[in-house]
Design an enzyme around this catalytic site. Structure first.
Site, short mmCIF file in Angstrom:
data_model
loop_
_atom_site.label_atom_id
_atom_site.label_comp_id
_atom_site.label_asym_id
_atom_site.label_seq_id
_atom_site.Cartn_x
_atom_site.Cartn_y
_atom_site.Cartn_z
N ILE A 127 0.84 -1.19 0.00
CA ILE A 127 0.00 0.00 0.00
C ILE A 127 0.88 1.25 0.00
O ILE A 127 2.02 1.22 0.46
CB ILE A 127 -0.96 -0.03 1.22
N CYS A 128 0.32 2.33 -0.52
CA CYS A 128 0.94 3.65 -0.50
C CYS A 128 2.23 3.66 -1.34
O CYS A 128 2.20 3.36 -2.52
CB CYS A 128 1.16 4.10 0.94
N ALA A 129 3.35 3.98 -0.74
CA ALA A 129 4.63 4.01 -1.46
C ALA A 129 5.29 2.65 -1.53
O ALA A 129 6.29 2.47 -2.25
CB ALA A 129 5.57 5.02 -0.80
N TYR A 136 0.76 5.37 -3.98
CA TYR A 136 0.57 6.76 -3.58
C TYR A 136 0.86 7.64 -4.80
O TYR A 136 1.82 7.39 -5.53
CB TYR A 136 1.52 7.09 -2.42
#
Length: 185
Positions: free
Chosen positions: A103-105, A124
């Site tokens: 998730i995200c970066a 992200y």
């Protein structure tokens, strides 16, 4: 093999992205283990929350797990990406056809491991340029599932990500029961 997901934690992890999916999976009956990639089981999040991991990654046998999860967080992702053990674990899980989730970066870690060349992913928004050239296609969807690879956008999509992952692991009915019990959208 029953589902047992290994969460890889590094100093600087984004707390919401770790805790929300962890809680959802546990509520849904999935076994989850937290592993510190460091030599200390205490891992400090990006906003000061310290979590005591169940074990050190160096002490574990990855073959005992059905999948891995990598939370985001700038410094946390940097620590994950710079860990040879994490890179090897990611490649091992992808090669074995196990669940790989980020998730995200954190998809930056997957790009660095060289496992995204034929995959559709998200991340992200600011990391898109770092990932786009390493994957088959990039999406701005909140959660993207490509086979056993699941990626998501950021803290705001952590609950949705957790519920989607639970649906994949234990079925839509189980995920819907957990969603209702949490009064989630």
């Amino acid at each position: 093999m029953s589902n047992h997901i290994l969460f890889l934690l590094a100093d600087g992890f984004e707390e919401t992205e770790c805790v929300a999916p962890y809680d959802i999976l546990i509520r849904g009956g999935v076994k989850v283990s937290l592993a510190s990639i460091h030599t200390d089981p205490f891992v400090e999040g990006a906003h000061g929350l310290t979590i005591r991991a169940d074990a050190l990654l160096s002490e574990l046998d990855p073959s005992l797990y059905s999948g891995i999860f990598l939370p985001g967080g700038g410094r946390g992702v940097e620590n994950l990406r710079n860990s040879q053990a994490v890179q090897e674990t990611v490649r091992s899980f992808m090669g074995a056809g196990k669940w790989v989730t980020a998730i995200c970066a954190a998809p930056i870690v997957l790009a660095a491991a060289g496992v995204l060349h034929d995959k559709r992913v998200t991340s992200y928004p600011s990391t898109e340029p770092d990932i786009r050239s390493y994957c088959k296609s990039y999406s701005q969807d909140r959660v993207v599932v490509d086979g056993k690879l699941v990626t998501s956008r950021g803290p705001g999509s952590a609950e949705e990500f957790g519920l989607q992952l639970l649906a994949l692991l234990e079925g839509k009915d189980k995920s819907e029961d957990v969603r209702k019990g949490m009064v989630a959208r």
